[in-house]
Design a protein around this motif. Structure first.
Motif, PDB file in Angstrom:
ATOM      1  N   ASN A   1      78.174  46.220  37.573  1.00 50.49           N
ATOM      2  CA  ASN A   1      79.232  47.250  37.918  1.00 50.49           C
ATOM      3  C   ASN A   1      79.789  47.014  39.206  1.00 50.49           C
ATOM      4  O   ASN A   1      79.426  46.308  39.763  1.00 50.49           O
ATOM      5  CB  ASN A   1      78.271  48.648  37.710  1.00 50.49           C
ATOM      6  N   PRO A   2      80.813  47.795  39.352  1.00 53.29           N
ATOM      7  CA  PRO A   2      81.609  47.408  40.782  1.00 53.29           C
ATOM      8  C   PRO A   2      80.736  47.510  41.947  1.00 53.29           C
ATOM      9  O   PRO A   2      80.871  46.840  42.749  1.00 53.29           O
ATOM     10  CB  PRO A   2      82.777  48.713  40.752  1.00 53.29           C
TER      11      PRO A   2
ATOM     12  N   TYR B   1      94.586  38.010  47.123  1.00 52.80           N
ATOM     13  CA  TYR B   1      93.328  37.698  45.982  1.00 52.80           C
ATOM     14  C   TYR B   1      93.823  38.409  44.936  1.00 52.80           C
ATOM     15  O   TYR B   1      94.139  39.542  45.173  1.00 52.80           O
ATOM     16  CB  TYR B   1      92.107  38.054  46.709  1.00 52.80           C
ATOM     17  N   GLU B   2      93.773  38.000  43.760  1.00 52.88           N
ATOM     18  CA  GLU B   2      93.886  38.638  42.513  1.00 52.88           C
ATOM     19  C   GLU B   2      93.004  38.599  41.573  1.00 52.88           C
ATOM     20  O   GLU B   2      92.427  37.879  41.396  1.00 52.88           O
ATOM     21  CB  GLU B   2      95.556  38.112  41.751  1.00 52.88           C
ATOM     22  N   THR B   3      93.057  39.908  40.826  1.00 50.56           N
ATOM     23  CA  THR B   3      92.160  40.022  39.874  1.00 50.56           C
ATOM     24  C   THR B   3      92.729  40.980  38.890  1.00 50.56           C
ATOM     25  O   THR B   3      93.878  41.420  38.895  1.00 50.56           O
ATOM     26  CB  THR B   3      90.897  40.542  40.250  1.00 50.56           C
ATOM     27  N   MET B   4      92.235  40.840  37.388  1.00 52.61           N
ATOM     28  CA  MET B   4      92.743  41.568  36.537  1.00 52.61           C
ATOM     29  C   MET B   4      91.551  42.440  35.593  1.00 52.61           C
ATOM     30  O   MET B   4      90.541  41.944  35.867  1.00 52.61           O
ATOM     31  CB  MET B   4      93.228  40.751  35.282  1.00 52.61           C
ATOM     32  N   VAL B   5      92.196  43.587  35.296  1.00 51.06           N
ATOM     33  CA  VAL B   5      91.011  44.476  34.681  1.00 51.06           C
ATOM     34  C   VAL B   5      91.653  45.006  33.259  1.00 51.06           C
ATOM     35  O   VAL B   5      92.944  44.932  33.098  1.00 51.06           O
ATOM     36  CB  VAL B   5      90.738  45.885  35.504  1.00 51.06           C
ATOM     37  N   ASP B   6      90.784  45.140  32.168  1.00 51.36           N
ATOM     38  CA  ASP B   6      91.490  45.194  31.151  1.00 51.36           C
ATOM     39  C   ASP B   6      90.352  46.175  30.258  1.00 51.36           C
ATOM     40  O   ASP B   6      88.931  45.859  30.194  1.00 51.36           O
ATOM     41  CB  ASP B   6      91.059  43.941  30.109  1.00 51.36           C
TER      42      ASP B   6
ATOM     43  N   HIS C   1      84.394  47.233  30.254  1.00 55.89           N
ATOM     44  CA  HIS C   1      85.838  46.655  30.499  1.00 55.89           C
ATOM     45  C   HIS C   1      85.433  45.143  30.933  1.00 55.89           C
ATOM     46  O   HIS C   1      84.520  44.868  31.033  1.00 55.89           O
ATOM     47  CB  HIS C   1      86.650  47.311  31.493  1.00 55.89           C
ATOM     48  N   ASP C   2      86.672  44.473  31.054  1.00 54.49           N
ATOM     49  CA  ASP C   2      86.604  43.104  31.498  1.00 54.49           C
ATOM     50  C   ASP C   2      87.347  43.031  32.942  1.00 54.49           C
ATOM     51  O   ASP C   2      88.482  43.541  33.108  1.00 54.49           O
ATOM     52  CB  ASP C   2      87.067  42.266  30.535  1.00 54.49           C
ATOM     53  N   VAL C   3      86.929  42.286  33.708  1.00 53.63           N
ATOM     54  CA  VAL C   3      87.501  41.781  34.851  1.00 53.63           C
ATOM     55  C   VAL C   3      87.585  40.360  34.929  1.00 53.63           C
ATOM     56  O   VAL C   3      86.798  39.800  34.737  1.00 53.63           O
ATOM     57  CB  VAL C   3      86.507  42.328  36.172  1.00 53.63           C
ATOM     58  N   THR C   4      88.889  39.709  35.170  1.00 52.64           N
ATOM     59  CA  THR C   4      88.991  38.365  35.268  1.00 52.64           C
ATOM     60  C   THR C   4      89.434  38.046  36.902  1.00 52.64           C
ATOM     61  O   THR C   4      90.233  38.517  37.557  1.00 52.64           O
ATOM     62  CB  THR C   4      90.345  38.044  34.486  1.00 52.64           C
ATOM     63  N   VAL C   5      88.590  37.082  37.145  1.00 48.37           N
ATOM     64  CA  VAL C   5      88.714  36.774  38.572  1.00 48.37           C
ATOM     65  C   VAL C   5      88.660  35.031  38.498  1.00 48.37           C
ATOM     66  O   VAL C   5      87.724  34.364  37.771  1.00 48.37           O
ATOM     67  CB  VAL C   5      87.342  37.197  39.338  1.00 48.37           C
ATOM     68  N   ALA C   6      89.636  34.590  38.902  1.00 48.32           N
ATOM     69  CA  ALA C   6      89.858  33.036  39.186  1.00 48.32           C
ATOM     70  C   ALA C   6      89.728  32.202  37.758  1.00 48.32           C
ATOM     71  O   ALA C   6      88.928  31.629  37.399  1.00 48.32           O
ATOM     72  CB  ALA C   6      88.935  32.505  40.029  1.00 48.32           C
ATOM     73  N   GLY C   7      90.357  32.937  36.748  1.00 51.89           N
ATOM     74  CA  GLY C   7      90.017  32.540  35.456  1.00 51.89           C
ATOM     75  C   GLY C   7      88.800  32.774  34.643  1.00 51.89           C
ATOM     76  O   GLY C   7      88.653  32.498  33.401  1.00 51.89           O
ATOM     77  N   THR C   8      87.655  33.237  35.352  1.00 50.11           N
ATOM     78  CA  THR C   8      86.503  34.023  34.814  1.00 50.11           C
ATOM     79  C   THR C   8      86.505  35.295  34.361  1.00 50.11           C
ATOM     80  O   THR C   8      86.775  36.013  35.091  1.00 50.11           O
ATOM     81  CB  THR C   8      85.233  33.530  35.650  1.00 50.11           C
ATOM     82  N   ARG C   9      86.231  35.623  33.068  1.00 49.20           N
ATOM     83  CA  ARG C   9      86.346  36.732  32.572  1.00 49.20           C
ATOM     84  C   ARG C   9      84.786  37.444  32.641  1.00 49.20           C
ATOM     85  O   ARG C   9      84.006  36.800  31.975  1.00 49.20           O
ATOM     86  CB  ARG C   9      86.847  36.821  31.025  1.00 49.20           C
ATOM     87  N   LEU C  10      84.662  38.385  33.399  1.00 50.99           N
ATOM     88  CA  LEU C  10      83.380  39.276  33.332  1.00 50.99           C
ATOM     89  C   LEU C  10      83.319  40.506  32.680  1.00 50.99           C
ATOM     90  O   LEU C  10      84.158  41.304  32.641  1.00 50.99           O
ATOM     91  CB  LEU C  10      83.043  39.745  34.927  1.00 50.99           C
ATOM     92  N   ALA C  11      82.485  40.560  31.676  1.00 49.50           N
ATOM     93  CA  ALA C  11      82.266  41.957  31.086  1.00 49.50           C
ATOM     94  C   ALA C  11      81.405  42.931  32.071  1.00 49.50           C
ATOM     95  O   ALA C  11      80.334  42.478  32.541  1.00 49.50           O
ATOM     96  CB  ALA C  11      81.347  41.525  29.786  1.00 49.50           C
ATOM     97  N   MET C  12      82.015  43.988  32.341  1.00 50.34           N
ATOM     98  CA  MET C  12      81.535  44.863  33.102  1.00 50.34           C
ATOM     99  C   MET C  12      81.468  46.293  32.648  1.00 50.34           C
ATOM    100  O   MET C  12      81.893  46.723  31.720  1.00 50.34           O
ATOM    101  CB  MET C  12      82.404  44.863  34.382  1.00 50.34           C
TER     102      MET C  12
END
Length: 148
Positions: A51-52, A6-11, A26-37
């Motif tokens: 939040n996490p 399972y992969e995610t990205m943080v920016d 920050h942003d988290v990308t999950v399955a192509g969906t970008r979440l502002a967090m």
């Protein structure tokens, strides 16, 4: 043997020159969906953003739902509605600080099955929930069941 990944990205971009004021958004990308967090507001984050800690609680709740639907379908139980609240507890006194307990309170509506049978399936689903099994946090399921 199969290993699922399972992969995610943080920016995040900014400056950390001052602990009190650096931006926790920050942003988290999950399955192509970008979440502002952000961090929890108690940790200088933005309370209007997820939040996490909330995402961990949501992951446990979602996993319980999906596990329950699977065992119900395999067991021939017709689930017509599943709604649930979930609460995670993270006391500030423990070290290291962590989520110590998550309580799931699903309301499950089924057609043509007994409450006892649905309760057994809830417990079976809990035992099979990958996310709950991956955590050291206590996870409790307190279902309410309605038969229509």
């Amino acid at each position: 043997m199969t290993t699922h990944t399972y992969e995610t990205m943080v920016d995040w971009r900014g400056r950390t020159q001052d602990y009190d004021s650096y931006d926790r958004r920050h942003d988290v990308t999950v399955a192509g969906t970008r979440l502002a967090m952000s961090a929890d507001a108690d940790f200088r984050g933005d309370s209007s953003l997820p939040n996490p800690e909330q995402l961990v609680v949501a992951a446990v709740s979602s996993c319980q739902l999906l596990s329950f639907l699977a065992v119900a379908a395999l067991g021939g139980v017709d689930v017509v509605e599943y709604r649930g609240s979930a609460v995670g507890e993270m006391p500030t006194s423990g070290r290291p600080m962590r989520l110590t307990r998550i309580v799931l309170r699903p309301h499950i509506v089924v057609a043509g099955a007994s409450v006892e049978r649905v309760e057994r399936l809830v417990h079976k689903a809990h035992a099979q929930c990958y996310i709950a099994n991956s955590l050291s946090t206590e996870v409790i399921v307190e279902p309410s069941i309605e038969v229509v």
